[in-house]
Design a protein around this motif. Structure first.
Motif, PDB file in Angstrom:
ATOM      1  N   MET A   1       0.833  -1.180   0.000  1.00  0.00           N
ATOM      2  CA  MET A   1       0.000   0.000   0.000  1.00  0.00           C
ATOM      3  C   MET A   1       0.879   1.246   0.000  1.00  0.00           C
ATOM      4  SD  MET A   1      -2.947   0.970  -0.163  1.00  0.00           S
ATOM      5  CE  MET A   1      -4.438   1.581   0.431  1.00  0.00           C
ATOM      6  N   ILE A   2       0.500   2.231  -0.729  1.00  0.00           N
ATOM      7  CA  ILE A   2       1.163   3.528  -0.760  1.00  0.00           C
ATOM      8  C   ILE A   2       0.154   4.554  -0.267  1.00  0.00           C
ATOM      9  CG2 ILE A   2       2.209   5.288  -2.222  1.00  0.00           C
ATOM     10  CD1 ILE A   2       3.087   2.995  -4.067  1.00  0.00           C
ATOM     11  N   SER A   3       0.568   5.388   0.682  1.00  0.00           N
ATOM     12  CA  SER A   3      -0.353   6.382   1.230  1.00  0.00           C
ATOM     13  C   SER A   3       0.147   7.792   0.932  1.00  0.00           C
ATOM     14  CB  SER A   3      -0.517   6.180   2.741  1.00  0.00           C
ATOM     15  OG  SER A   3       0.724   6.323   3.398  1.00  0.00           O
ATOM     16  N   PHE A   4      -0.781   8.733   1.016  1.00  0.00           N
ATOM     17  CA  PHE A   4      -0.502  10.134   0.724  1.00  0.00           C
ATOM     18  C   PHE A   4      -1.058  10.989   1.852  1.00  0.00           C
ATOM     19  CE2 PHE A   4      -0.421   7.989  -3.245  1.00  0.00           C
ATOM     20  CZ  PHE A   4       0.511   8.653  -4.012  1.00  0.00           C
ATOM     21  N   THR A   5      -0.315  12.004   2.251  1.00  0.00           N
ATOM     22  CA  THR A   5      -0.850  12.960   3.206  1.00  0.00           C
ATOM     23  C   THR A   5      -1.893  13.816   2.489  1.00  0.00           C
ATOM     24  OG1 THR A   5       0.783  14.667   2.709  1.00  0.00           O
ATOM     25  CG2 THR A   5       1.345  13.071   4.450  1.00  0.00           C
ATOM     26  N   ASP A   6      -2.724  14.490   3.257  1.00  0.00           N
ATOM     27  CA  ASP A   6      -3.711  15.395   2.657  1.00  0.00           C
ATOM     28  C   ASP A   6      -3.026  16.466   1.820  1.00  0.00           C
ATOM     29  OD1 ASP A   6      -5.802  14.000   3.803  1.00  0.00           O
ATOM     30  OD2 ASP A   6      -5.981  15.359   5.517  1.00  0.00           O
ATOM     31  N   THR A   7      -1.901  16.982   2.311  1.00  0.00           N
ATOM     32  CA  THR A   7      -1.158  18.025   1.580  1.00  0.00           C
ATOM     33  C   THR A   7      -0.697  17.511   0.224  1.00  0.00           C
ATOM     34  OG1 THR A   7      -0.406  18.893   3.702  1.00  0.00           O
ATOM     35  CG2 THR A   7       0.755  19.657   1.743  1.00  0.00           C
ATOM     36  N   TYR A  55      -3.114   2.208  -7.178  1.00  0.00           N
ATOM     37  CA  TYR A  55      -3.429   2.593  -5.805  1.00  0.00           C
ATOM     38  C   TYR A  55      -4.307   3.842  -5.866  1.00  0.00           C
ATOM     39  CZ  TYR A  55       0.277  -0.551  -4.239  1.00  0.00           C
ATOM     40  OH  TYR A  55       1.049  -1.653  -3.982  1.00  0.00           O
ATOM     41  N   ALA A  56      -5.507   3.672  -6.364  1.00  0.00           N
ATOM     42  CA  ALA A  56      -6.410   4.786  -6.648  1.00  0.00           C
ATOM     43  C   ALA A  56      -6.701   5.608  -5.405  1.00  0.00           C
ATOM     44  CB  ALA A  56      -7.707   4.263  -7.237  1.00  0.00           C
ATOM     45  N   GLN A  57      -6.654   6.919  -5.569  1.00  0.00           N
ATOM     46  CA  GLN A  57      -7.025   7.884  -4.554  1.00  0.00           C
ATOM     47  C   GLN A  57      -8.391   8.444  -4.963  1.00  0.00           C
ATOM     48  OE1 GLN A  57      -4.855   8.523  -1.763  1.00  0.00           O
ATOM     49  NE2 GLN A  57      -4.103   6.639  -2.677  1.00  0.00           N
ATOM     50  N   LEU A  72       8.478   0.142  -3.188  1.00  0.00           N
ATOM     51  CA  LEU A  72       7.584   1.236  -2.804  1.00  0.00           C
ATOM     52  C   LEU A  72       6.504   0.860  -1.797  1.00  0.00           C
ATOM     53  CD1 LEU A  72       7.117   2.762  -6.380  1.00  0.00           C
ATOM     54  CD2 LEU A  72       8.752   3.450  -4.607  1.00  0.00           C
ATOM     55  N   ASP A  73       6.292  -0.419  -1.562  1.00  0.00           N
ATOM     56  CA  ASP A  73       5.224  -0.864  -0.675  1.00  0.00           C
ATOM     57  C   ASP A  73       5.422  -0.300   0.734  1.00  0.00           C
ATOM     58  OD1 ASP A  73       2.870  -2.295  -0.067  1.00  0.00           O
ATOM     59  OD2 ASP A  73       4.084  -3.871   0.861  1.00  0.00           O
ATOM     60  N   GLY A  74       4.388   0.320   1.263  1.00  0.00           N
ATOM     61  CA  GLY A  74       4.433   0.901   2.601  1.00  0.00           C
ATOM     62  C   GLY A  74       4.873   2.352   2.639  1.00  0.00           C
ATOM     63  N   MET A  75       5.185   2.905   1.485  1.00  0.00           N
ATOM     64  CA  MET A  75       5.691   4.275   1.409  1.00  0.00           C
ATOM     65  C   MET A  75       4.578   5.291   1.662  1.00  0.00           C
ATOM     66  SD  MET A  75       7.842   6.082  -1.636  1.00  0.00           S
ATOM     67  CE  MET A  75       6.533   6.081  -2.840  1.00  0.00           C
ATOM     68  N   ASN A  76       4.953   6.408   2.290  1.00  0.00           N
ATOM     69  CA  ASN A  76       4.059   7.537   2.487  1.00  0.00           C
ATOM     70  C   ASN A  76       4.630   8.726   1.716  1.00  0.00           C
ATOM     71  OD1 ASN A  76       1.771   8.910   3.780  1.00  0.00           O
ATOM     72  ND2 ASN A  76       3.375  10.060   4.811  1.00  0.00           N
ATOM     73  N   VAL A  77       3.775   9.408   0.957  1.00  0.00           N
ATOM     74  CA  VAL A  77       4.192  10.554   0.155  1.00  0.00           C
ATOM     75  C   VAL A  77       3.601  11.816   0.781  1.00  0.00           C
ATOM     76  CG1 VAL A  77       4.153  11.610  -2.129  1.00  0.00           C
ATOM     77  CG2 VAL A  77       4.234   9.114  -1.920  1.00  0.00           C
ATOM     78  N   SER A  91       8.630   8.929   2.421  1.00  0.00           N
ATOM     79  CA  SER A  91       9.012   8.197   3.636  1.00  0.00           C
ATOM     80  C   SER A  91       8.768   6.728   3.358  1.00  0.00           C
ATOM     81  CB  SER A  91       8.185   8.659   4.837  1.00  0.00           C
ATOM     82  OG  SER A  91       8.395  10.023   5.076  1.00  0.00           O
ATOM     83  N   ASN A  92       9.857   5.986   3.227  1.00  0.00           N
ATOM     84  CA  ASN A  92       9.766   4.607   2.767  1.00  0.00           C
ATOM     85  C   ASN A  92      10.405   3.669   3.790  1.00  0.00           C
ATOM     86  OD1 ASN A  92       9.902   2.190   1.395  1.00  0.00           O
ATOM     87  ND2 ASN A  92      10.551   3.106  -0.525  1.00  0.00           N
ATOM     88  N   PRO A  93       9.617   2.756   4.380  1.00  0.00           N
ATOM     89  CA  PRO A  93      10.173   1.825   5.359  1.00  0.00           C
ATOM     90  C   PRO A  93      11.145   0.810   4.749  1.00  0.00           C
ATOM     91  CG  PRO A  93       7.925   1.204   4.836  1.00  0.00           C
ATOM     92  CD  PRO A  93       8.188   2.516   4.147  1.00  0.00           C
ATOM     93  N   ASN A  94      11.171   0.703   3.425  1.00  0.00           N
ATOM     94  CA  ASN A  94      12.074  -0.233   2.759  1.00  0.00           C
ATOM     95  C   ASN A  94      13.478   0.320   2.589  1.00  0.00           C
ATOM     96  OD1 ASN A  94       9.968  -2.207   2.230  1.00  0.00           O
ATOM     97  ND2 ASN A  94       9.182  -0.673   0.828  1.00  0.00           N
ATOM     98  N   GLU A  95      13.659   1.628   2.776  1.00  0.00           N
ATOM     99  CA  GLU A  95      14.982   2.236   2.637  1.00  0.00           C
ATOM    100  C   GLU A  95      15.886   1.774   3.770  1.00  0.00           C
ATOM    101  OE1 GLU A  95      15.260   6.469   2.389  1.00  0.00           O
ATOM    102  OE2 GLU A  95      13.719   6.587   0.835  1.00  0.00           O
TER     103      GLU A  95
END
Length: 107
Positions: A1-7, A55-57, A72-77, A91-95
């Motif tokens: 899953m890839i997530s996005f902040t409201d901003t 990953y439709a928004q 990219l899985d788990g990343m937050n943009v 912000s990527n937990p895989n890095e």
């Protein structure tokens, strides 16, 4: 899953309203001193092929090639402004680490 902040969602929506298109494509490319860098591109159309995940928004599509999902899985943009600089922040937990200049990363 890839997530996005409201901003980040608001910024992407505004960029797409100005430019046109259905969404963005997130990917990685080989570059820099650590090996990989993030790529964010506009998408004008999507055929729905089996090699791409959507990953439709609510307001746009986010396409990721299946071969890049492992990176990219788990990343937050997010979209941030610091002084005169602004841009997307990943912000990527895989890095495992980043190069000193911050342009590339390693998993």
């Amino acid at each position: 899953m890839i997530s996005f902040t409201d901003t980040a969602r608001i910024k992407i929506k505004r960029l797409l309203e100005k430019r046109g298109g259905i969404g963005i494509r997130l990917a990685v490319k080989t570059t820099g001193c650590s090996g990989l860098a993030y790529v964010l591109e506009y998408v004008d159309a999507h055929a729905g092929d089996s090699s791409t995940i959507n990953y439709a928004q609510p307001d746009f599509s986010v396409l990721v090639d299946k071969k890049h999902e492992v990176y990219l899985d788990g990343m937050n943009v997010d979209y941030v402004r610091q002084g005169l600089n602004e841009g997307f922040e990943f912000s990527n937990p895989n890095e495992r680490d980043r190069c000193g200049c911050g342009e590339s990363f390693r998993v």
